[in-house]
Design a protein around this motif. Structure first.
Motif, short mmCIF file in Angstrom:
data_model
loop_
_atom_site.label_atom_id
_atom_site.label_comp_id
_atom_site.label_asym_id
_atom_site.label_seq_id
_atom_site.Cartn_x
_atom_site.Cartn_y
_atom_site.Cartn_z
N SER A 57 0.85 -1.18 0.00
CA SER A 57 0.00 0.00 0.00
C SER A 57 0.89 1.23 0.00
O SER A 57 1.93 1.24 0.64
CB SER A 57 -0.90 0.01 1.24
OG SER A 57 -1.53 1.26 1.37
N ASP A 58 0.47 2.26 -0.72
CA ASP A 58 1.29 3.47 -0.74
C ASP A 58 0.63 4.59 0.05
O ASP A 58 1.02 5.73 -0.04
CB ASP A 58 1.56 3.92 -2.18
CG ASP A 58 0.29 4.11 -2.97
OD1 ASP A 58 -0.80 3.95 -2.40
OD2 ASP A 58 0.38 4.41 -4.17
N ASN B 7 -4.32 4.45 4.80
CA ASN B 7 -4.85 3.11 4.56
C ASN B 7 -4.12 2.09 5.44
O ASN B 7 -4.74 1.18 5.99
CB ASN B 7 -4.71 2.77 3.08
CG ASN B 7 -5.29 1.42 2.76
OD1 ASN B 7 -4.58 0.41 2.80
ND2 ASN B 7 -6.57 1.37 2.49
N ASN C 213 -5.90 -0.35 8.34
CA ASN C 213 -5.77 -1.81 8.36
C ASN C 213 -5.09 -2.32 9.63
O ASN C 213 -5.33 -3.44 10.06
CB ASN C 213 -5.02 -2.29 7.13
CG ASN C 213 -5.91 -2.35 5.91
OD1 ASN C 213 -6.80 -3.19 5.84
ND2 ASN C 213 -5.71 -1.43 4.99
N ASN D 211 -8.65 -2.83 2.89
CA ASN D 211 -7.77 -2.83 1.73
C ASN D 211 -8.39 -3.62 0.59
O ASN D 211 -8.97 -4.68 0.79
CB ASN D 211 -6.40 -3.39 2.07
CG ASN D 211 -6.43 -4.83 2.47
OD1 ASN D 211 -7.25 -5.21 3.28
ND2 ASN D 211 -5.59 -5.64 1.88
N LYS E 236 -6.50 4.87 -4.15
CA LYS E 236 -5.60 5.34 -3.10
C LYS E 236 -6.21 5.09 -1.73
O LYS E 236 -5.57 4.52 -0.86
CB LYS E 236 -5.31 6.82 -3.32
CG LYS E 236 -4.28 7.39 -2.40
CD LYS E 236 -3.27 8.25 -3.18
CE LYS E 236 -2.25 8.86 -2.24
NZ LYS E 236 -1.17 7.97 -1.90
N ILE E 237 -7.47 5.51 -1.57
CA ILE E 237 -8.11 5.38 -0.25
C ILE E 237 -8.21 3.93 0.19
O ILE E 237 -7.94 3.60 1.33
CB ILE E 237 -9.51 6.03 -0.26
CG1 ILE E 237 -9.40 7.53 -0.54
CG2 ILE E 237 -10.23 5.80 1.06
CD1 ILE E 237 -10.72 8.25 -0.60
N PHE E 238 -8.59 3.05 -0.75
CA PHE E 238 -8.84 1.66 -0.37
C PHE E 238 -7.69 0.71 -0.76
O PHE E 238 -7.84 -0.50 -0.65
CB PHE E 238 -10.14 1.16 -1.01
CG PHE E 238 -11.37 1.84 -0.49
CD1 PHE E 238 -11.95 1.44 0.70
CD2 PHE E 238 -11.95 2.89 -1.18
CE1 PHE E 238 -13.08 2.06 1.19
CE2 PHE E 238 -13.09 3.52 -0.70
CZ PHE E 238 -13.66 3.11 0.49
N ALA E 239 -6.57 1.26 -1.20
CA ALA E 239 -5.44 0.43 -1.62
C ALA E 239 -5.86 -0.62 -2.62
O ALA E 239 -5.58 -1.81 -2.47
CB ALA E 239 -4.75 -0.22 -0.41
#
Lengths: 609, 309
Positions: A262-263, A267, A271, B169, B254-257
Motif C-alpha cells: 500500500s502506498d 490506509n 488496516n 484494503n 488510493k483510499i482503499f489500496a
C-alpha cells in the motif's frame, strides 16, 4: 426497438449477476490463517526484488528474508544487534598484503541450497558480485563494491566520461573451489562485515538471472534464504513462505509472511487498527501525536542513521548589494553568514513541535548512530568544543546565546535597524522543498524564523522528481535535503561532497566555486606529506576524501574523517536540523521482532501470541 | 442502417483514431519536456551509469527518432516496451494487471449505478410528491453534492474500522465492496434524478394519455412507453459517467489500496517511467474515446429521429 431494449436490460442484469458472483467466489478463497502466519505492510509495490538492483528499504527487508549472504544481521542473547556469519562458516579476519590491499578467504557452510534444490557455490557469489558492481547492470548501489579491488577499473571512463575503458574488468573475487571464496579489498575497511550483510552482496545464480524478468515472478524467483516467494499479486500482496531448502530452516519460527502493498499511510493505519495487518512501516504524520499518546508499546520510534538538513547552493549570492567583497574574501564572508543563519533556527522546536516523532536536534552532519572505532558516537567527538557535542550547542537553553551571536555576526555585513530588530538589506531568497506536508511545515518555520530578523525567504515546492533534478543541477538558492546512511561508516556522509559526486547538490567545486583558491589543508599531523595552502575545493577536499579511502590505519582514518567534516561544516553550506528516526507500529502479540539501524525489519524469528 | 449512418460512423471512428494519435504525440513530447528523469534518485548514480542505462533503453537517440520508433512499435507490434522502474516487467503486463482490477471495479460500479438509478428514478416519478419520492430526492441530493473521497473516508471509518464488516484494503476478500459502493453512489444519484425528471416529462405527453385512454395495461405503459422514452437523456450520461468512474477510481484506489491501473498511472508519472506513462495514457484515452463513440452511436439506435449530422 422494444426487443433491443429488452435485450440490453437482460444483458445488463445477467452481467451484474456475473459480477456479483465473481465477488462472492473471491471471498470464499480465504482459508483460515495458520497460527504462524503474519500479515504486514512495509510499503507499496517494490520496484524490484533483484538484490543487485534494489535500493529501497522495504525491498531490502524482503531480500533479507529471501537471501542468505556471507553475513547477516542478528540479535544476540541480550537483544543487541550484531552481524554474524550466515552462509560463511565464520567471518574471518583479513590478511594484509604488502601493497596495502587486504585479502579475505571465506569457507561456505555445508548444506547450502538454492530454493530449487541445487547447491550454492562460491562461484555464485563471484558471479553475483561482479554482476551487481558492473556498469552493464548500472544498479543504484553498484558503488557498494567500490572497496573491492577492481571496482575502480570497472568504472573507469574516458575523458568525456561517456565510455568505459575497461569493459572486461572484474572484481578481485574468485572461487578457488566450490566452497572457498577469496576476495581482495583495496584497503582495510572497517565496515566490511556490514557490507557482507547488505542486500547488494547477496548471491544470485547465473542461469536464473539470465532471464531479465526473473525477479518479477514467483516461479522464476530462485533464492537461498529463509523464505521463498510463493505468490506475488502485483500491487496487492507478496506472500513469502518458509524455504525448506534453507540450511537453518529449523530456526525459522514464522512459516508465512504476507507483505501487503500500500502506498497510503492512512490506509495502512486503518488496516492496522482493524487488525488486518499486525505491523505497518508508516503512519500518517498528523496522526503521530495521537498515536504516541494512545497506542502504548505498539507505536515504536527507533533510531535511524540519517540527517535532515538544509543545504545552500555555494554559488548563491547572499551578500548585500553594497558589498565590495569579491572572490575568496566574499566566499569567506558568505561562509560566516551561512553559519550564523544556521544558528537562528531553534532545532528543539523543529524536533518537538513539528517532527513530533522523537527526532534528535542535530549539531553535525554525520548522523547520530555512526560510531568511532572505540564505539563512542562520532558526532559527540565532532568539532572542538568540550562543553557540547558537535559544531554548535543545540541545548534548548543555548538557543538565545546562539541567536544573539548570530545577529552580531550578521551585523558585520548587513544594515541592522536597532529599533525594529531587523536587517534591512539582506537579499531575498527562495527555499526549495519537495511537496510534502512535513517539509512544508519545516519550511514555514524556517521562513518565519528568518522573517523575524528581516530576512525574506520565499517558499517553493516541487514534485519529487523535478525537485531532485533542480537540486542536482544547482538551480536553487537554499533547499531541503536529507541523507540516510547505507552502512555504519562516516565516509558515506563525506564522500558525497567531492566535486564529481552525483550527490554534490551544494555545487562544491563547480561554477564560480571551482576557481576559488581559499582552502588550507595540513595532513602532516596524520603522517601524510600533504600540505595545501589556498587550494581550490578539488585540490583540498577531494584529495582528503581519496586519502581517507586509501588509509589503512583505522585510528588515523577516523581522525581524517573528523577533519573532513570540520572542513565541510566550516563552509556553512550544510545546516543540519535533526537526526532521523524510524517510526512503525507493531501489534503487542508479536515477539522476536527486530529492526536494524538501516531500517530493515526482521520477521523470521517472530512468534505470535 | 442506411449509408448516411454508415458514413457518420466511419467518420466518427476516424476521428477517434486521430484523437488517440494526438494524445500519444502530445503526451510523448510533453512528458519528455518535464524536468527529471527515470534514472534520478536520492542516491545519485554516476553520469556514466545513467548514460549506460539510457543507451540500453534507446533513450540516447534523438527525441523525434524515439517517437517514430515508439509509434511504429505500437502500431505494428502493439509493443509498449519495458517498464524503466519495475525492471524486468513489460508495460503491457503492468497495465493488464491493473486494468483487470480497475475494469471489475468500474464495470460493476457502472452497472449498479445504472440499474439502481433507473429503478429509483422511475419509482420517484411514479410516486411523485409522495413520501418515497421525497426521501429519494433528499438522499440523492446529498450524494450528488458529496465528493467521493469524503464518502469513501466515511464508509471506511464506519464499515471498516468502527464496525469491521468489510476489509479496508482492496486486496482482501470482499475488499472491492466499499470502493464499488463509493464509486457508484454519485452516478446512481445522478441517474436517479435524471430518470425522474425525464420520466415525469414523458408521463405528461399526449401519447401516454392516448395509451391510457385506449385501456393499455399500466405495466405496458410504464415499461413499453414511458421508461423507454425517458431513457434517452440517461443514455447521454453514460459517456460522462465513464469518465467520472475512470478518474474517480484513481482516488478510490488510493483510499482503499486497490491495485488498479490508476495507481500505476500516477506512480509512473512521479517516477518518470516514460513507457508506462505512455502505455497507461494510451489505454485510458482509448477507453474514453471508444465509450464516447459507442454512446454517440447508441443515440441513433435508441432514437432514430436524432439527426447525426
Amino acid at each position: 426497438m422494444k426487443k433491443i431494449l429488452a435485450l440490453i436490460l437482460a444483458l445488463v442484469m445477467s452481467l451484474s449477476l456475473v459480477a456479483c458472483g465473481g465477488g462472492e467466489s473471491a471471498e470464499g478463497e480465504g482459508d483460515a490463517a495458520a497460527a504462524t502466519s503474519l500479515a504486514v505492510c512495509l510499503a507499496s509495490e517494490p520496484d524490484t526484488l533483484d538484490p543487485a538492483l534494489n535500493s529501497a528499504v522495504d525491498g531490502a527487508t524482503m531480500i533479507a528474508h529471501l537471501f542468505s549472504g556471507l553475513a547477516k544481521w542478528s540479535q544476540d542473547a541480550n537483544g543487541n544487534l550484531v552481524i554474524v556469519a550466515d552462509a560463511a562458516e565464520e567471518l574471518v579476519e583479513g590478511v594484509a598484503n604488502e601493497d596495502g590491499t587486504v585479502t579475505y578467504t571465506y569457507t561456505l557452510r555445508d548444506g547450502l541450497k538454492w530454493s530449487d534444490g541445487k547447491d550454492v557455490t562460491a562461484g555464485d557469489f563471484v558471479f553475483a558480485w561482479n554482476r551487481a558492481a558492473s556498469p552493464a547492470l548500472a544498479g543504484d548501489y553498484n558503488y557498494m563494491f567500490d572497496v573491492v579491488k577492481g571496482y575502480a577499473e570497472m568504472w573507469e571512463t574516458d575523458e568525456a566520461g561517456e565510455t568505459f575503458v575497461n569493459p572486461d574488468a572484474k572484481l578481485a573475487v574468485e572461487a578457488t573451489d566450490d566452497k572457498t571464496l577469496v576476495v581482495t579489498l583495496s584497503n582495510a575497511v572497517a565496515y566490511w562485515n556490514e557490507l557482507l550483510a547488505f542486500p547488494t552482496y547477496m548471491p544470485v545464480r547465473e542461469d536464473v538471472v539470465g532471464n531479465e524478468a526473473w525477479a518479477t515472478d514467483p516461479s522464476t524467483y530462485i533464492c537461498n534464504g529463509a523464505y521463498t516467494i510463493t505468490s506475488w499479486e502485483h500491487n496487492s500482496v507478496i506472500t513469502l513462505e518458509k524455504n525448506t531448502n534453507y540450511v537453518d530452516a529449523d530456526k525459522v519460527t514464522l512459516d508465512k509472511l504476507e507483505c501487503y502493498l500500500s502506498d497510503d499511510s492512512n490506509n495502512m493505519l486503518t488496516n492496522f487498527q482493524n487488525g488486518s495487518w499486525l505491523m505497518i512501516d508508516d503512519v500518517p504524520t498528523n496522526e503521530i501525536p495521537n498515536l504516541k499518546a494512545n497506542s502504548g508499546n505498539e507505536f515504536v520510534v527507533t533510531g535511524q542513521i540519517g540527517t535532515y538538513y538544509v543545504c545552500w547552493n555555494v554559488n548563491e549570492e547572499i551578500l548585500p548589494a553594497s558589498s565590495t567583497l569579491t572572490g575568496a574574501e566574499a566566499e569567506a564572508a558568505k561562509a560566516e553568514i551561512r553559519n550564523a543563519i544556521g544558528l537562528l533556527f531553534d532545532r528543539n522546536y523543529i524536533a518537538d513541535q513539528i517532527g513530533q516523532a522523537g527526532q534528535v536536534p542535530a549539531s553535525s552532519f554525520v548522523a547520530m548512530g555512526m560510531t568511532n572505532p572505540d564505539g563512542t558516537q562520532f558526532y559527540q567527538t565532532a568539532g572542538d568544543n568540550a562543553e557540547f557535542d558537535g559544531y554548535y550547542n543545540v541545548a534548548a537553553d543555548a538557543y538565545e546565546a546562539n541567536f544573539n551571536s548570530a545577529i552580531e555576526t550578521l551585523k558585520k555585513y548587513y544594515t541592522f535597524d536597532e529599533a525594529t530588530g531587523m536587517f534591512t538589506d539582506f537579499p531575498s531568497m527562495t527555499y526549495l522543498y519537495n511537496t510534502s506536508d512535513g517539509h512544508k511545515a519545516i519550511g514555514e518555520y524556517l521562513a518565519g524564523a528568518l522573517a523575524a530578523v528581516g530576512i525574506t525567504m520565499n517558499l517553493e515546492n516541487q514534485e519529487w522528481n523535478t525537485f531532485l533534478n533542480t537540486r542536482k543541477n544547482g538551480d536553487y538558492s537554499i533547499a531541503r535535503n536529507g541523507w540516510l546512511a547505507d552502512y555504519n561508516d562516516p565516509i558515506c556522509f563525506l564522500d558525497m561532497w567531492t566535486t564529481v559526486s552525483g550527490n554534490n547538490d551544494i555545487q562544491y567545486g563547480k561554477g564560480a566555486h571551482a576557481d576559488l583558491a581559499m582552502y588550507d589543508m595540513d595532513l602532516t599531523a596524520f603522517g601524510y606529506d600533504i600540505v595545501v595552502e589556498d587550494g581550490t575545493w578539488s585540490e583540498t577536499y577531494d584529495v582528503l576524501i581519496s586519502t581517507i579511502k586509501a588509509c589503512t590505519d583505522n585510528e588515523v582514518r577516523y581522525q581524517l574523517m573528523h577533519y573532513a567534516e570540520d572542513m565541510l561544516m566550516a563552509t556553512g553550506c550544510v545546516v543540519p536540523l535533526y537526526y532521523y528516526t524510524d517510526i512503525y507500529m507493531i501489534d503487542d502479540s508479536i515477539n522476536g521482532f527486530f529492526c536494524n539501524p538501516l531500517g530493515y525489519k526482521y520477521f523470521m524469528y517472530c512468534t505470535i501470541g | 442502417m442506411n449509408s448516411k449512418s454508415m458514413l457518420y460512423i466511419l467518420k466518427r471512428v476516424l476521428l477517434a483514431i486521430l484523437t488517440v494519435w494526438v494524445v500519444i504525440t502530445v503526451t510523448f513530447f510533453v512528458m519528455r519536456a518535464v524536468p527529471g528523469g527515470p534514472f534520478l534518485s536520492e542516491k545519485a548514480v554516476s553520469e556514466a551509469a545513467i548514460a549506460a542505462l539510457e543507451a540500453k533503453y534507446g533513450m540516447d537517440k534523438p527525441l523525434f527518432e524515439q517517437y517514430l520508433t515508439y509509434l511504429t512499435d505500437i502500431v505494428t507490434k502493439l509493443d509498449f516496451g519495458p517498464s524503466l522502474k519495475q525492471r524486468g516487467r513489460d508495460v503491457i503486463d503492468v497495465i493488464t494487471d491493473g486494468l483487470k482490477v480497475s475494469a471489475k471495479l468500474g464495470v460493476v460500479a457502472a452497472i449498479c449505478a445504472a440499474i439502481t438509478g433507473i429503478v429509483l428514478g422511475a419509482t420517484a416519478a411514479l410516486r411523485r410528491n409522495k413520501i418515497i419520492d421525497k426521501i429519494i430526492m433528499i438522499v440523492t441530493t446529498a450524494f450528488v453534492s458529496m465528493p467521493s473521497f469524503i464518502m469513501g473516508s466515511l464508509l471506511l471509518l464506519t464499515l471498516a474500522v468502527k464496525f469491521p464488516i468489510f476489509p479496508a484494503n482492496g486486496n482482501a476478500e470482499g475488499g472491492l465492496v466499499l470502493p464499488i459502493i463509493t464509486l457508484a453512489l454519485y452516478p446512481t444519484a445522478y441517474i436517479t434524478r435524471l430518470t425522474r425528471s425525464s420520466m415525469l416529462d414523458v408521463l405528461g405527453q399526449d401519447y401516454i394519455r392516448t395509451a391510457k385512454a385506449k385501456g393499455v395495461a399500466g405495466f405496458r405503459i410504464i415499461f413499453g412507453h414511458a421508461l423507454k422514452n425517458s431513457l434517452i437523456p440517461v443514455l447521454t450520461y453514460f459517456g460522462p459517467m465513464l469518465a467520472y468512474i475512470v478518474t474517480g477510481s484513481l482516488v478510490m484506489e488510493k483510499i482503499f489500496a486497490v491495485p488498479g491501473i490508476g495507481r500505476a498511472f500516477v506512480n509512473s508519472i512521479t517516477s518518470r517511467d516514460y513507457p508506462l506513462i505512455m502505455g497507461t495514457t494510451i489505454v485510458l484515452a482509448t477507453l474514453i474515446v471508444i465509450m464516447n463513440l459507442i454512446t454517440d452511436i447508441l443515440y441513433k439506435v435508441v432514437d432514430p429521429r436524432i439527426n447525426l449530422e
